[in-house]
Design an enzyme around this catalytic site. Structure first.
Site, short mmCIF file in Angstrom:
data_model
loop_
_atom_site.label_atom_id
_atom_site.label_comp_id
_atom_site.label_asym_id
_atom_site.label_seq_id
_atom_site.Cartn_x
_atom_site.Cartn_y
_atom_site.Cartn_z
N PRO A 158 -27.29 -1.83 1.93
CA PRO A 158 -26.53 -2.49 3.00
C PRO A 158 -27.10 -3.84 3.40
O PRO A 158 -26.35 -4.77 3.70
CB PRO A 158 -26.60 -1.48 4.15
CG PRO A 158 -26.79 -0.15 3.48
CD PRO A 158 -27.62 -0.43 2.28
N SER A 162 -28.37 -9.57 -3.06
CA SER A 162 -28.89 -10.51 -4.05
C SER A 162 -30.41 -10.46 -4.18
O SER A 162 -30.96 -11.02 -5.12
CB SER A 162 -28.46 -11.94 -3.68
OG SER A 162 -27.06 -12.08 -3.75
N ARG A 292 12.77 -18.00 -14.68
CA ARG A 292 13.12 -18.31 -13.30
C ARG A 292 13.79 -19.69 -13.23
O ARG A 292 13.19 -20.69 -13.66
CB ARG A 292 11.85 -18.31 -12.43
CG ARG A 292 12.03 -18.85 -11.02
CD ARG A 292 12.82 -17.92 -10.14
NE ARG A 292 12.71 -18.33 -8.74
CZ ARG A 292 13.34 -17.75 -7.74
NH1 ARG A 292 14.15 -16.71 -7.99
NH2 ARG A 292 13.20 -18.16 -6.50
N LEU A 362 4.71 -18.21 -9.48
CA LEU A 362 5.64 -17.14 -9.10
C LEU A 362 6.19 -17.32 -7.68
O LEU A 362 7.11 -16.60 -7.29
CB LEU A 362 4.96 -15.77 -9.21
CG LEU A 362 5.08 -15.08 -10.56
CD1 LEU A 362 4.28 -15.80 -11.64
CD2 LEU A 362 4.61 -13.64 -10.47
N GLU A 387 -22.55 -7.98 -9.02
CA GLU A 387 -23.45 -8.16 -10.16
C GLU A 387 -23.86 -9.62 -10.32
O GLU A 387 -23.95 -10.15 -11.43
CB GLU A 387 -22.82 -7.59 -11.44
CG GLU A 387 -22.59 -6.08 -11.31
CD GLU A 387 -22.13 -5.43 -12.60
OE1 GLU A 387 -22.44 -5.95 -13.67
OE2 GLU A 387 -21.47 -4.39 -12.51
#
Length: 408
Positions: A158, A162, A292, A362, A387
């Site tokens: 918690p 890093s 479209r 979109l 990660e």
């Protein structure tokens, strides 16, 4: 799925022979870099995701759950996708490129699915395979490779993400036993795992422990209210006086070298996976732009839309080419952590930009789960920082370039 060498050099083009037609789906002809077995791996995983994941993932994401995760794990095990690049113990022994291609197809479906496979194989299984005793390998790896047993990997805390060197989780000796106390956070697979690889501080340095999740004092409450990686099981690990026998410790790992090497292995899969999510977004935007209509013609016929599509295509295929290069290098010579950071930093950063740009193509439809672009964009917000955050990978490269440590 088995390891194969890099494809042999292709025959030279005959004089006067025209090059192949331009393929919008593969503008650089990267498919030519693959051999038949690598294509078979890619196509097998792509078919499986099309059948088992894509018809349902929008609903899973909206509901914030991954139902049937244990069944999915067994199916992935049958495909050879769990611990795919490891050898022995029921693992496929695939090449780095084959594993990367699988990660690309999994994340083209959803980042949560690739995370399930990555944590199982590149973190939990890799830790046991690389640093475990023969007894630990025999006990856990065959069932994990088959998907019968799910694993998780407990490093992040918690208050310590890093900076794992500052971890608060402790393991102390009591007679011949070990007793673990602490908490881990943001743990993929945590609440469905049968085994957890947990890293804890000891008097002799950071050590890894193989923890059966049924051990008294261990719990894994699921984390809710996520707005990213919603089709994924994410948990906290709570260790409250978890007592383990002496042989639960990973014998070959002392210090942060152990967990960091596991992370490097997992980050390699992200280099490929991020390009899968980006490809899905790009393909959706390209098809939408072709169909479209506004102002009397498809929006793909307007210069500004074509500029977006061209820029997305360039970054997508540059990133894919980078992933191929790192995969070939990993198979031939191995990768340095700095090279993995190079790939993770570039490819995730470009993937999230592709997703955001695709969303603009979109328009309002870009926020609908019907298309999946916003789902990928939200997922990549997590991939961007887990990660190794952008800043940490920049500092890894900065230290490698200058020889100066800017972490502290």
């Amino acid at each position: 799925m088995s390891a194969t060498p890099a494809p042999s050099a292709r025959a030279e083009r005959r004089p006067g022979e025209r090059p192949p037609a331009f393929d919008p789906a593969d503008p650089l002809g990267l498919d030519d870099l693959l051999d038949d077995e690598e294509r078979a791996v890619r196509d097998t995983v792509r078919r499986w995701t099309a059948d088992r994941v894509l018809p349902h993932v929008a609903d899973w994401y909206e509901r914030g759950e991954l139902p049937g995760v244990r069944e999915l794990a067994r199916e992935l095990g049958s495909l050879g996708a769990l611990g795919m690049s490891l050898t022995g113990y029921g693992c496929a022994g695939a090449s780095a490129v084959q594993y990367g291609l699988a990660c690309m197809e999994l994340e083209a479906a959803d980042s949560g699915l690739r995370s399930l496979v990555s944590v199982q194989g590149s973190l939990a299984m890799y830790a046991i395979h690389r640093f475990g005793s023969e007894e630990q390998k025999q006990q856990w790896l065959p069932a994990m490779a088959a998907g019968e047993t799910i694993g998780c990997f407990g490093l992040t805390e918690p208050d310590h993400g890093s900076d794992p060197a500052a971890m608060a989780t402790r393991a102390r000796r009591e007679g011949s036993d070990w007793v673990l106390d602490g908490r881990k956070m943001w743990i993929t697979n945590g609440s469905v795992a049968a085994v957890a690889v947990v890293w804890a501080r000891t008097e002799e340095g950071v050590r890894g422990f193989v923890v059966p999740t049924g051990t008294p004092g261990f719990s894994a409450p699921e984390i809710r209210h996520k707005l990213s990686l919603r089709a994924s099981v994410t948990s906290e690990l709570v260790l409250d006086g978890v007592r383990l026998p002496a042989d639960a410790v990973l014998p070959e790992a002392i210090g942060l070298r152990g967990p960091l090497s596991c992370l490097s292995h997992a980050r390699y899969g992200i280099v490929w996976g991020a390009m899968g999510a980006a490809r899905s977004c790009f393909e959706t935007a390209l098809e939408y732009a072709r169909t479209r209509e506004q102002f009397g013609k498809p929006i793909g016929g307007f210069q500004l839309t074509q500029a977006k599509l061209a820029d997305m295509a360039v970054e997508l295929h540059k990133g894919t080419l980078l992933a191929h290069h790192l995969g070939r290098r990993m198979d031939a010579r191995g990768l340095r952590p700095e090279q993995v950071s190079f790939g993770k930093l570039n490819n995730v950063r470009e993937a999230i930009e592709i997703a955001r740009t695709a969303r603009t193509v979109l328009g309002a439809n870009g926020i609908s789960l019907e298309y999946g672009v916003m789902r990928h964009a939200a997922n990549l917000e997590s991939v961007l920082t887990y990660e190794g955050t952008v800043e940490m990978h920049q500092l890894v490269l900065g230290k490698a370039l200058t020889g100066l440590d800017a972490f502290r």
